[in-house]
Design a protein around this motif. Structure first.
Motif, PDB file in Angstrom:
ATOM      1  N   ALA A 162       0.830  -1.203   0.000  1.00  0.00           N
ATOM      2  CA  ALA A 162       0.000   0.000   0.000  1.00  0.00           C
ATOM      3  C   ALA A 162       0.862   1.250   0.000  1.00  0.00           C
ATOM      4  O   ALA A 162       0.633   2.184  -0.780  1.00  0.00           O
ATOM      5  CB  ALA A 162      -0.925  -0.002   1.212  1.00  0.00           C
ATOM      6  N   TYR A 163       1.855   1.290   0.877  1.00  0.00           N
ATOM      7  CA  TYR A 163       2.713   2.465   0.992  1.00  0.00           C
ATOM      8  C   TYR A 163       3.488   2.701  -0.307  1.00  0.00           C
ATOM      9  O   TYR A 163       3.534   3.823  -0.824  1.00  0.00           O
ATOM     10  CB  TYR A 163       3.679   2.266   2.164  1.00  0.00           C
ATOM     11  CG  TYR A 163       4.581   3.446   2.438  1.00  0.00           C
ATOM     12  CD1 TYR A 163       4.059   4.624   2.950  1.00  0.00           C
ATOM     13  CD2 TYR A 163       5.949   3.375   2.201  1.00  0.00           C
ATOM     14  CE1 TYR A 163       4.886   5.707   3.215  1.00  0.00           C
ATOM     15  CE2 TYR A 163       6.780   4.451   2.466  1.00  0.00           C
ATOM     16  CZ  TYR A 163       6.241   5.624   2.967  1.00  0.00           C
ATOM     17  OH  TYR A 163       7.058   6.697   3.225  1.00  0.00           O
ATOM     18  N   ALA A 164       4.075   1.632  -0.859  1.00  0.00           N
ATOM     19  CA  ALA A 164       4.846   1.763  -2.087  1.00  0.00           C
ATOM     20  C   ALA A 164       3.959   2.190  -3.247  1.00  0.00           C
ATOM     21  O   ALA A 164       4.364   3.005  -4.088  1.00  0.00           O
ATOM     22  CB  ALA A 164       5.547   0.448  -2.412  1.00  0.00           C
ATOM     23  N   ALA A 165       2.750   1.660  -3.311  1.00  0.00           N
ATOM     24  CA  ALA A 165       1.828   2.040  -4.383  1.00  0.00           C
ATOM     25  C   ALA A 165       1.458   3.517  -4.281  1.00  0.00           C
ATOM     26  O   ALA A 165       1.398   4.221  -5.300  1.00  0.00           O
ATOM     27  CB  ALA A 165       0.570   1.178  -4.324  1.00  0.00           C
ATOM     28  N   SER A 166       1.223   3.982  -3.072  1.00  0.00           N
ATOM     29  CA  SER A 166       0.857   5.394  -2.898  1.00  0.00           C
ATOM     30  C   SER A 166       2.014   6.309  -3.283  1.00  0.00           C
ATOM     31  O   SER A 166       1.818   7.335  -3.936  1.00  0.00           O
ATOM     32  CB  SER A 166       0.414   5.660  -1.454  1.00  0.00           C
ATOM     33  OG  SER A 166       1.497   5.589  -0.543  1.00  0.00           O
ATOM     34  N   LYS A 167       3.225   5.933  -2.901  1.00  0.00           N
ATOM     35  CA  LYS A 167       4.385   6.762  -3.218  1.00  0.00           C
ATOM     36  C   LYS A 167       4.775   6.628  -4.687  1.00  0.00           C
ATOM     37  O   LYS A 167       5.281   7.588  -5.302  1.00  0.00           O
ATOM     38  CB  LYS A 167       5.551   6.390  -2.305  1.00  0.00           C
ATOM     39  CG  LYS A 167       5.293   6.677  -0.828  1.00  0.00           C
ATOM     40  CD  LYS A 167       4.980   8.146  -0.584  1.00  0.00           C
ATOM     41  CE  LYS A 167       4.889   8.474   0.906  1.00  0.00           C
ATOM     42  NZ  LYS A 167       4.650   9.915   1.162  1.00  0.00           N
ATOM     43  N   GLY A 168       4.537   5.459  -5.272  1.00  0.00           N
ATOM     44  CA  GLY A 168       4.776   5.289  -6.696  1.00  0.00           C
ATOM     45  C   GLY A 168       3.837   6.147  -7.518  1.00  0.00           C
ATOM     46  O   GLY A 168       4.208   6.683  -8.565  1.00  0.00           O
ATOM     47  N   GLY A 169       2.600   6.289  -7.036  1.00  0.00           N
ATOM     48  CA  GLY A 169       1.648   7.156  -7.713  1.00  0.00           C
ATOM     49  C   GLY A 169       2.101   8.603  -7.700  1.00  0.00           C
ATOM     50  O   GLY A 169       1.979   9.319  -8.703  1.00  0.00           O
ATOM     51  N   ILE A 170       2.640   9.040  -6.566  1.00  0.00           N
ATOM     52  CA  ILE A 170       3.148  10.408  -6.462  1.00  0.00           C
ATOM     53  C   ILE A 170       4.315  10.611  -7.425  1.00  0.00           C
ATOM     54  O   ILE A 170       4.399  11.625  -8.134  1.00  0.00           O
ATOM     55  CB  ILE A 170       3.579  10.714  -5.014  1.00  0.00           C
ATOM     56  CG1 ILE A 170       2.351  10.762  -4.101  1.00  0.00           C
ATOM     57  CG2 ILE A 170       4.340  12.034  -4.936  1.00  0.00           C
ATOM     58  CD1 ILE A 170       2.678  10.835  -2.622  1.00  0.00           C
ATOM     59  N   ALA A 171       5.219   9.639  -7.470  1.00  0.00           N
ATOM     60  CA  ALA A 171       6.363   9.745  -8.379  1.00  0.00           C
ATOM     61  C   ALA A 171       5.906   9.792  -9.833  1.00  0.00           C
ATOM     62  O   ALA A 171       6.394  10.602 -10.639  1.00  0.00           O
ATOM     63  CB  ALA A 171       7.314   8.573  -8.149  1.00  0.00           C
ATOM     64  N   SER A 172       4.948   8.938 -10.203  1.00  0.00           N
ATOM     65  CA  SER A 172       4.463   8.885 -11.578  1.00  0.00           C
ATOM     66  C   SER A 172       3.674  10.135 -11.958  1.00  0.00           C
ATOM     67  O   SER A 172       3.578  10.476 -13.137  1.00  0.00           O
ATOM     68  CB  SER A 172       3.588   7.651 -11.781  1.00  0.00           C
ATOM     69  OG  SER A 172       4.342   6.467 -11.599  1.00  0.00           O
ATOM     70  N   LEU A 173       3.107  10.796 -10.981  1.00  0.00           N
ATOM     71  CA  LEU A 173       2.348  12.015 -11.216  1.00  0.00           C
ATOM     72  C   LEU A 173       3.248  13.192 -11.599  1.00  0.00           C
ATOM     73  O   LEU A 173       2.809  14.135 -12.274  1.00  0.00           O
ATOM     74  CB  LEU A 173       1.571  12.355  -9.938  1.00  0.00           C
ATOM     75  CG  LEU A 173       0.822  13.681  -9.820  1.00  0.00           C
ATOM     76  CD1 LEU A 173      -0.332  13.722 -10.815  1.00  0.00           C
ATOM     77  CD2 LEU A 173       0.305  13.853  -8.398  1.00  0.00           C
ATOM     78  N   THR A 174       4.501  13.129 -11.213  1.00  0.00           N
ATOM     79  CA  THR A 174       5.394  14.275 -11.311  1.00  0.00           C
ATOM     80  C   THR A 174       5.558  14.814 -12.731  1.00  0.00           C
ATOM     81  O   THR A 174       5.350  16.010 -12.983  1.00  0.00           O
ATOM     82  CB  THR A 174       6.783  13.920 -10.737  1.00  0.00           C
ATOM     83  OG1 THR A 174       6.622  13.379  -9.433  1.00  0.00           O
ATOM     84  CG2 THR A 174       7.681  15.148 -10.675  1.00  0.00           C
ATOM     85  N   LEU A 175       5.948  13.971 -13.670  1.00  0.00           N
ATOM     86  CA  LEU A 175       6.226  14.450 -15.021  1.00  0.00           C
ATOM     87  C   LEU A 175       4.973  14.945 -15.747  1.00  0.00           C
ATOM     88  O   LEU A 175       4.987  16.044 -16.319  1.00  0.00           O
ATOM     89  CB  LEU A 175       6.930  13.368 -15.839  1.00  0.00           C
ATOM     90  CG  LEU A 175       7.336  13.776 -17.258  1.00  0.00           C
ATOM     91  CD1 LEU A 175       8.250  14.998 -17.240  1.00  0.00           C
ATOM     92  CD2 LEU A 175       8.013  12.612 -17.976  1.00  0.00           C
ATOM     93  N   PRO A 176       3.865  14.177 -15.765  1.00  0.00           N
ATOM     94  CA  PRO A 176       2.691  14.715 -16.448  1.00  0.00           C
ATOM     95  C   PRO A 176       2.167  16.001 -15.830  1.00  0.00           C
ATOM     96  O   PRO A 176       1.685  16.887 -16.537  1.00  0.00           O
ATOM     97  CB  PRO A 176       1.655  13.581 -16.353  1.00  0.00           C
ATOM     98  CG  PRO A 176       2.161  12.656 -15.303  1.00  0.00           C
ATOM     99  CD  PRO A 176       3.641  12.796 -15.294  1.00  0.00           C
ATOM    100  N   ALA A 177       2.267  16.131 -14.505  1.00  0.00           N
ATOM    101  CA  ALA A 177       1.837  17.371 -13.855  1.00  0.00           C
ATOM    102  C   ALA A 177       2.737  18.525 -14.267  1.00  0.00           C
ATOM    103  O   ALA A 177       2.263  19.631 -14.573  1.00  0.00           O
ATOM    104  CB  ALA A 177       1.848  17.199 -12.336  1.00  0.00           C
ATOM    105  N   ALA A 178       4.054  18.282 -14.297  1.00  0.00           N
ATOM    106  CA  ALA A 178       4.994  19.331 -14.696  1.00  0.00           C
ATOM    107  C   ALA A 178       4.771  19.752 -16.140  1.00  0.00           C
ATOM    108  O   ALA A 178       4.835  20.937 -16.482  1.00  0.00           O
ATOM    109  CB  ALA A 178       6.423  18.835 -14.502  1.00  0.00           C
ATOM    110  N   ARG A 179       4.503  18.782 -17.015  1.00  0.00           N
ATOM    111  CA  ARG A 179       4.260  19.100 -18.420  1.00  0.00           C
ATOM    112  C   ARG A 179       2.976  19.912 -18.601  1.00  0.00           C
ATOM    113  O   ARG A 179       2.928  20.864 -19.372  1.00  0.00           O
ATOM    114  CB  ARG A 179       4.188  17.802 -19.231  1.00  0.00           C
ATOM    115  CG  ARG A 179       5.544  17.148 -19.452  1.00  0.00           C
ATOM    116  CD  ARG A 179       5.408  15.788 -20.100  1.00  0.00           C
ATOM    117  NE  ARG A 179       6.686  15.345 -20.664  1.00  0.00           N
ATOM    118  CZ  ARG A 179       6.908  14.129 -21.151  1.00  0.00           C
ATOM    119  NH1 ARG A 179       5.932  13.226 -21.138  1.00  0.00           N
ATOM    120  NH2 ARG A 179       8.088  13.816 -21.645  1.00  0.00           N
TER     121      ARG A 179
END
Length: 254
Positions: free
Chosen positions: A159-176
């Motif tokens: 659960a913890y890794a999935a939540s933090k992986g989601g945050i990491a994956s969100l980074t580039l599309p949000a920045a773009r």
């Protein structure tokens, strides 16, 4: 971005990484909104740094909206927003008793991932409505907090890794997406740090963990996380990336 004179909002700022970040930004001349689930903790930190205390549950979209409204009314639009609020959970997918950990998974994602997204969304909307700060057209910086567990998740950390992986994956599309507004988005992925999550460890357990850290062989200090936040805010080319801050550790399976 020059931090002095800016308005900043830090979630989870009543303790740990968030508190250290709020203190550092205030010391550098920012006016800081200290957001935390615990009103007493927010009041304490805000009182000591001359900031504004705001109590809110980041997983509650209405509460976050109200918190942003108060910050914008009392301080102005935050140009620096740092997401430090979150929880650490340990639950196996298939516990020995045969039960399922669905509730723990849902709660972890709701607070860590959805909560970060809610704060990011409100921050982006507020920043986008402001005037640029410089010739580059910069309007603000949003820093999220993941964890090295997004890449090195251990047994019991699904659960913890999935939540933090989601945050990491969100980074580039949000920045773009937010680039056209002059808003940068970055993520920090801390390793083992001295926070409330590690404070209860027995000395022998802590020593064992630190022995696995290549260099320096000690847990990170919250102030070192805050130092990286400062560097991200001040360096205009840091955008759309996840930075590990972890003494070169790679977590074992368990």
């Amino acid at each position: 971005m020059d931090i002095s004179g800016q308005i900043a909002l830090v979630t989870g700022a009543g303790s740990g990484l968030g508190e250290a970040t709020a203190r550092r930004l205030a010391a550098l001349g920012a006016r800081v909104a200290v957001m935390d689930l615990a009103q007493e903790a927010a009041d304490r930190v805000a009182g000591e740094i001359g900031g504004l205390a705001v109590a809110a549950d980041v997983s509650d979209a209405a509460a976050v909206e109200a918190a942003f409204a108060r910050v914008m009314q009392d301080l102005g639009t935050p140009r620096i927003v740092v997401n430090c609020a979150g929880i650490g959970t340990a639950a196996r997918i298939l516990p020995r008793d045969g039960s399922l950990s669905l509730d723990a998974f849902e709660r972890t994602l709701k607070i860590n991932l959805y909560g970060s997204y809610v704060v990011l969304s409100h921050a982006a909307r507020a920043m986008a409505a402001t005037d640029p700060l410089d010739d580059d057209g910069a309007r603000g910086v949003i820093v999220n907090t993941a964890s090295v567990a997004w890449q090195d998740g251990q047994i019991g950390q699904a659960a913890y890794a999935a939540s933090k992986g989601g945050i990491a994956s969100l980074t580039l599309p949000a920045a773009r997406e937010l680039a056209r507004f002059g808003i940068r988005v970055m993520t920090i992925a801390p390793g083992l740090f001295e926070t409330a999550m590690s404070a209860g460890l027995p000395p022998e357990a802590k020593a064992s963990l630190e022995a696995g850290l290549p260099f320096p062989s000690r847990m990170g200090r919250p102030e070192e996380y805050a130092m990286l936040v400062q560097q991200i805010v001040e360096n205009p080319l840091l955008n759309g990336e996840v930075i590990r801050i972890d003494s070169a550790v790679r977590l074992a399976p368990k």
